[in-house]
Design an enzyme around this catalytic site. Structure first.
Site, PDB file in Angstrom:
ATOM      1  N   HIS A 148      34.961  48.601 -63.519  1.00 12.39           N
ATOM      2  CA  HIS A 148      33.632  48.705 -62.772  1.00 12.39           C
ATOM      3  C   HIS A 148      32.594  48.527 -63.481  1.00 12.39           C
ATOM      4  O   HIS A 148      32.295  48.817 -64.786  1.00 12.39           O
ATOM      5  CB  HIS A 148      33.472  49.987 -61.858  1.00 12.39           C
ATOM      6  N   ALA A 160      30.275  -0.016 -45.701  1.00  8.88           N
ATOM      7  CA  ALA A 160      29.038  -0.614 -46.231  1.00  8.88           C
ATOM      8  C   ALA A 160      28.062   0.012 -45.456  1.00  8.88           C
ATOM      9  O   ALA A 160      26.772   0.060 -45.374  1.00  8.88           O
ATOM     10  CB  ALA A 160      28.930  -2.255 -46.206  1.00  8.88           C
ATOM     11  N   GLN A 178      28.597  -5.924 -49.458  1.00  5.49           N
ATOM     12  CA  GLN A 178      27.917  -6.587 -48.280  1.00  5.49           C
ATOM     13  C   GLN A 178      26.499  -6.198 -48.422  1.00  5.49           C
ATOM     14  O   GLN A 178      26.118  -4.978 -48.012  1.00  5.49           O
ATOM     15  CB  GLN A 178      28.618  -5.939 -46.899  1.00  5.49           C
ATOM     16  N   ASP A 194      34.919   5.645 -42.452  1.00  5.05           N
ATOM     17  CA  ASP A 194      34.280   6.979 -41.792  1.00  5.05           C
ATOM     18  C   ASP A 194      35.511   7.432 -40.715  1.00  5.05           C
ATOM     19  O   ASP A 194      35.027   8.084 -39.915  1.00  5.05           O
ATOM     20  CB  ASP A 194      33.081   6.713 -41.003  1.00  5.05           C
ATOM     21  N   ASN A 200      24.320  38.833 -74.409  1.00  2.00           N
ATOM     22  CA  ASN A 200      24.905  37.513 -75.272  1.00  2.00           C
ATOM     23  C   ASN A 200      23.571  36.549 -75.130  1.00  2.00           C
ATOM     24  O   ASN A 200      23.877  35.430 -75.890  1.00  2.00           O
ATOM     25  CB  ASN A 200      25.793  36.665 -74.342  1.00  2.00           C
ATOM     26  N   ASN A 257      39.654   0.647 -28.450  1.00  2.00           N
ATOM     27  CA  ASN A 257      40.047  -0.050 -29.843  1.00  2.00           C
ATOM     28  C   ASN A 257      39.535   0.950 -30.575  1.00  2.00           C
ATOM     29  O   ASN A 257      38.274   1.584 -30.961  1.00  2.00           O
ATOM     30  CB  ASN A 257      39.184  -1.178 -30.184  1.00  2.00           C
ATOM     31  N   ARG A 285      33.094  33.547 -63.339  1.00  2.00           N
ATOM     32  CA  ARG A 285      32.220  32.657 -63.348  1.00  2.00           C
ATOM     33  C   ARG A 285      32.964  31.413 -64.180  1.00  2.00           C
ATOM     34  O   ARG A 285      33.812  31.665 -64.979  1.00  2.00           O
ATOM     35  CB  ARG A 285      30.907  32.779 -64.007  1.00  2.00           C
TER      36      ARG A 285
END
Length: 459
Positions: free
Chosen positions: A363, A11, A73, A103, A386, A170, A333
């Site tokens: 090529h 949070a 929260q 995290d 295209n 800790n 692509r």
């Protein structure tokens, strides 16, 4: 085995990241930090998983989907307050609850399992994951009594001089008896420098009530790294990258220069594949065995068949068959499907195209929105035209077609099986099977023209 639950704290706003992106969604090796945590805790045989969200709640929920339940929260009042938001889901459950920060992307299921086992064997109401470091500045300290038992956890900002000298810290990961946890949360005070409700205070509360409090000290301090800024993010990236590269090498992948090779957390690579320097493999990419990738190649969310070679090229969201040769300097692509034994040579771009087995564009060609059959040869400079400025159109090239150099195929158009297109042609109509299509101006030779021109200039 008793029931197991987990609460992921996700949070925090992440102000120090200085980013529009919610902190736990920042990627490490291509995967959001919180997703790394979820993927690991999901291996622990949980009955319920609750992720506590605040800032960016909708984005986190979208990322994690139905893998987790969520608790909001709305106001960030500390870690104890955050865990208490999960009460509606977990407060009445019997079992053990793991609490971990969203995290900490480097934490592993093995370390968390060891923590849970220590908790069980000690018969503890609470067990904290600790680590020993030479420079503990910024971390909460583990305070033990003369018998070596955990007494309490003191946050760095609230520690006295003696406590600041402690080097056992800790890590922010705990497991609790579930009912004892939620019963203790209401007893936590915010009488501290930050004015927040600290989850570590539950440790002292349980200890003072006569319950057993245990600790499991990990030797893998890197796993406990919390990412609060871009510096820590880069550190996590390096550690995760090295971990991923090592795993692949142990599994039979050759990485020539691991320091200059980047593989996403979700990528799968087959044995005896060689990765050259500058290779970047992103997303959910799957690469087969006996391939050669790089140098300086980017592959994203693609499937690459066995014995395929890709040199100095880019492949995005596409599927390549076996024994394909790509590059150098080719660009495949999204939404392209490349068959087996295909050659995609230097400076060739393929987009949203099905490219048949044993066909080749060696090529300087652009093939977009096309269906190319098997055993097709596209000569140098072959272009599928295209786009008319508004719409995209499809080109269909049959099996065994030969397209001569410097040819334009103006879509929509079909070149049927076995047809030939002469070099330099601009094809605007369909070409029948086995026909030769010539669509260019006829060559005219003017004899002695140069001499006449030069003489004219002299006069």
């Amino acid at each position: 085995m008793s029931n197991r639950f987990a609460v992921i704290l996700a949070a925090g706003k992440g102000t120090r990241m200085k980013s529009k992106l919610y902190k736990v969604l920042h990627p490490v090796c291509g995967k959001p930090m919180v997703q790394h945590v979820v993927d690991q805790v999901s291996q622990l045989g949980l009955q319920k998983l609750v992720t506590v969200v605040g800032h960016g709640a909708e984005m986190v929920q979208e990322q994690l989907g139905n893998v987790s339940e969520f608790a909001l929260q709305a106001e960030q009042l500390g870690t104890a307050h955050a865990v208490d938001q999960a009460a509606s889901v977990l407060a009445n459950e019997e079992g053990t609850t793991l609490v971990i920060c969203g995290d900490t992307p480097l934490i592993t299921a093995e370390t968390m399992e060891a923590l849970l086992q220590q908790h069980k064997e000690a018969g503890a109401m609470a067990t904290v994951l600790t680590a020993y470091i030479e420079e503990p500045a910024g971390y909460g300290r583990i305070v033990r009594n003369e018998n070596g038992h955990v007494e309490k956890i003191v946050e760095h900002k609230d520690a006295n001089e003696k406590e600041l000298a402690i080097k056992e810290i800790n890590t922010g990961t705990y497991c609790f008896d579930n009912k004892a946890l939620f019963a203790s949360l209401s007893k936590v005070s915010n009488d501290n420098v930050q004015g927040e409700y600290y989850l570590p205070d539950v440790i002292e509360i349980l200890k003072n009530e006569g319950h057993i409090v245990s600790a499991y000290q990990t030797e893998q301090f890197d796993e406990t790294l919390g990412v609060n800024d871009r510096v820590a993010l880069s550190q996590a990236e390096i550690i995760m990258k090295n971990r991923i590269n090592r795993k692949n090498m142990v599994n039979g992948v050759t990485i020539i220069d691991p320091s200059n090779t980047y593989i996403s957390a979700d990528a799968i690579i087959g044995s005896d594949t060689v990765l050259h320097p500058g290779t970047i493999i992103e997303g959910n990419t799957v690469i087969g065995s006996d391939c050669e990738i790089g140098p300086h190649t980017v592959i994203r969310d693609s499937e690459i068949g066995d014995r395929t070679t890709i040199r100095q090229s880019t492949v995005h969201d596409s599927k390549l068959g076996t024994e394909v040769s790509v590059g150098p300097f080719a660009h495949i692509r999204p939404d392209s499907v490349i068959g087996d034994e295909v050659r995609v040579g230097n400076f060739v771009e393929i987009k949203k195209t099905v490219f048949g087995n044993r066909s080749k564009a060696s090529h300087l060609s652009y093939i977009g929105d096309a269906q190319v059959g098997e055993d097709v040869n596209l000569g140098c400079g072959s272009i599928t035209v295209n786009y008319d400025g508004k719409n995209k159109f499809k080109t269909v090239i049959g099996n065994g077609v030969f397209i001569g150099c410097n040819s334009n195929l103006v879509a929509p158009v079909t070149v049927e099986d076995g047809a030939y297109v002469a070099a330099g042609s601009t094809i605007t109509e369909n070409v029948p099977s086995k026909a030769l299509s010539v669509a260019r101006a006829r060559q005219v030779n003017k004899e002695d023209y140069v001499d006449q021109l030069l003489n004219k200039k002299k006069s």
